[in-house]
Motif scaffolding. Sequence first.
Motif, PDB file in Angstrom:
ATOM      1  N   GLN A 152      -1.087 -25.070 -38.664  1.00 36.98           N
ATOM      2  CA  GLN A 152      -0.693 -23.669 -38.510  1.00 36.98           C
ATOM      3  C   GLN A 152       0.398 -23.560 -37.430  1.00 36.98           C
ATOM      4  O   GLN A 152       0.213 -24.035 -36.310  1.00 36.98           O
ATOM      5  CB  GLN A 152      -1.901 -22.821 -38.117  1.00 36.98           C
ATOM      6  N   GLY A 200       4.675 -20.308 -41.642  1.00 35.47           N
ATOM      7  CA  GLY A 200       3.412 -20.329 -40.918  1.00 35.47           C
ATOM      8  C   GLY A 200       2.550 -21.543 -41.179  1.00 35.47           C
ATOM      9  O   GLY A 200       1.427 -21.600 -40.668  1.00 35.47           O
ATOM     10  N   PHE A 201       3.038 -22.537 -41.929  1.00 35.45           N
ATOM     11  CA  PHE A 201       2.186 -23.695 -42.176  1.00 35.45           C
ATOM     12  C   PHE A 201       3.047 -24.915 -42.493  1.00 35.45           C
ATOM     13  O   PHE A 201       4.204 -24.824 -42.919  1.00 35.45           O
ATOM     14  CB  PHE A 201       1.219 -23.434 -43.343  1.00 35.45           C
ATOM     15  N   SER A 206     -11.806 -28.003 -38.822  1.00 36.53           N
ATOM     16  CA  SER A 206     -10.653 -27.269 -38.287  1.00 36.53           C
ATOM     17  C   SER A 206     -10.756 -27.200 -36.776  1.00 36.53           C
ATOM     18  O   SER A 206     -11.835 -27.288 -36.190  1.00 36.53           O
ATOM     19  CB  SER A 206     -10.600 -25.851 -38.873  1.00 36.53           C
ATOM     20  N   GLU A 225      -8.602 -24.676 -33.897  1.00 37.93           N
ATOM     21  CA  GLU A 225      -7.599 -23.626 -33.857  1.00 37.93           C
ATOM     22  C   GLU A 225      -7.727 -22.857 -32.547  1.00 37.93           C
ATOM     23  O   GLU A 225      -8.668 -23.042 -31.773  1.00 37.93           O
ATOM     24  CB  GLU A 225      -7.787 -22.669 -35.036  1.00 37.93           C
ATOM     25  N   ARG A 284      -9.462 -18.536 -44.859  1.00 39.92           N
ATOM     26  CA  ARG A 284      -8.027 -18.425 -44.628  1.00 39.92           C
ATOM     27  C   ARG A 284      -7.305 -19.693 -45.077  1.00 39.92           C
ATOM     28  O   ARG A 284      -6.233 -19.638 -45.677  1.00 39.92           O
ATOM     29  CB  ARG A 284      -7.763 -18.165 -43.144  1.00 39.92           C
ATOM     30  N   ALA A 285      -7.918 -20.864 -44.802  1.00 43.79           N
ATOM     31  CA  ALA A 285      -7.275 -22.109 -45.216  1.00 43.79           C
ATOM     32  C   ALA A 285      -7.220 -22.219 -46.723  1.00 43.79           C
ATOM     33  O   ALA A 285      -6.239 -22.701 -47.288  1.00 43.79           O
ATOM     34  CB  ALA A 285      -8.042 -23.293 -44.624  1.00 43.79           C
ATOM     35  N   GLN A 293      -4.357 -20.126 -47.955  1.00 43.63           N
ATOM     36  CA  GLN A 293      -3.054 -20.757 -47.737  1.00 43.63           C
ATOM     37  C   GLN A 293      -2.839 -21.918 -48.700  1.00 43.63           C
ATOM     38  O   GLN A 293      -1.747 -22.132 -49.213  1.00 43.63           O
ATOM     39  CB  GLN A 293      -2.961 -21.236 -46.291  1.00 43.63           C
TER      40      GLN A 293
END
Length: 608
Positions: A46, A120-121, A137, A139, A155-156, A159
Amino acid sequence: MMPFVAPRAMALAVWLAMVPPMAPDAGDVTGIQILPAPERTELLIQVQGEVETRDFTMEGPHRLVVDILGARFAMEGSQFPAVERGGIRVVRASQYSDDVVRVVLELDEPVGHSLITGDGFVRVTLDTRTGSFEPWSVEGAADQARTRPDAGRERASAQAAAVDGNDRALADVAAPAPRQRPAGWSGVQADEFASPISVSFTDTPMRDVLFTFSELSGRSIVPGAGVTGNVSADIRDQPWDVALQTILESHGLAAREYDSGIIRVDRLQDLSERAEVEQLVTRAFRVNYGGVEDYRPSVESLLSQRGRVSVSTSTNSLVVTDVPGVLEAVAELLDGLDLQTPEVSISAKIIFVNRTDLAEFGVIYDLKDTQGNQLNVLLPGGQDLDGDGNIDIPLPTSDEPVVGLRGSSIAALGNARDRVTQPSLQLLTSLVMGRMTLLTFVEALESVQLSDIQAAPQVTVLDNRPARIQVGERTPVLGAQQAEQDQLFIGAPQVEFVETGIILEVTPTVTAGDMIFMDLRAERSGVEEGVGQLGFRFNTQEAQTQVLVDDGETVVIGGLTVTELVEGRSGIPVLMNLPYLGRLFSFTSESRTQQDLIILVTPQITRR
């Protein structure tokens, strides 16, 4: 002749040609996620805004390195060693330089990968095919970074779904072969993260070339007073340290990196002269997996004229005194020699079978005349001188014949000299015919002797070391005495000891693929009394060979079968050859001896 360019300007030009321009909207790296996908593993980094990347693979261990250009690492942790999922063992992330964030993935094995970026990624796809696993994860900003296996799943996933349509347009990137240092490389620590560079020099002064490499590598490089000359070279897609070493070797130069990180470049002859006056340093090198005396000759070959090495047996260490450059070479040498070696357990089995079959049959005749001749070989006899039927002369000893000098007389023997030794059957018959007595002996023997000797020696030894095991005796044997010209023996006779019994000598070597090469000798021997003045006779069964076998495989290294058949037949001439009746006038013997020897060996590798 290329136009003169200021060294710093030329270095910057090369750097700009190598590194893509930094994205103006680059932002912070705020999280890393690992997610399962069908037959692959997804890694999402991210970031804020869009960024540019570069990636490459490394070996030992297998690693994938992703550089995010123009970014800043905005997380608290940088080492995540307990990932262990999706083919990823360890994740490391850090601020590699002022505007580059480096993410390193330590993998179980080299796999193909693809990389795409978006707003954003940064998405990395690994062809791991490990199946389903729990997402992972990490973050958050520096003040709230945390690691949670299930954080950010939704969210992952969103994406990943947003960019899933680009999967078919991405080609697999195969991991390149690990790069090798050029031969003779020493003195400079290799930069495992060095990216390939492409640069050209045309009649450029050596000092300017060194300054260019200093700018490219971020290292401090100081040329010696004797470093001169110009360089013409075209370097394409090579790590900076390999390219620098190649250029230095082509111009008779060498580099040495100090503990401070400064790299000094000098001519080889200047290095030799400086070694003559350089301060000596003493350092102890502990040997962990061997004897210090085994490594001492190899270390002595590296010492300078002023260097020396001594042995500390109490700590199993080599104490080396020499210039620092030599000590570094000694340390590198011992790192390659002082390795833990496996043990090899060797089991042998020696089987010796001796079988003897013996069969003998004989018919012996003795004809006696009680009033005349008597041979008396089989039985003692006597004479009846007055004819009254009584023996008047005392019985003489056996084998003492009696000869009658009056009248007609006859005595005879048949097969008297060939008799069965320790017969298992004896029959005696007599037939009186007047003054004549016929004695008949029937003797027979049949025996079987079986001797089965099995020995199973076992020995454990380090790889490539000799081993010997013996179970038996040491027999003294008299040797020759010393004599002078007058043939008078002086001094005590020489006594030698001959070892007999079960003996196993072997030297194993573990090869590639866990195969074992063995140089071995197996012996089974015994001692018997000799004939006459020879003293002793040694019976030996021995096998000596070299074999290559698999771990745990049993191999027959020796097999011998000896069969000996001895037949004998003697008897009364003419009569012994009569059909069917010949056995009544003959002596026969048959002996069959069979000896079998088998030697089997089974090696097995033992690792600790």
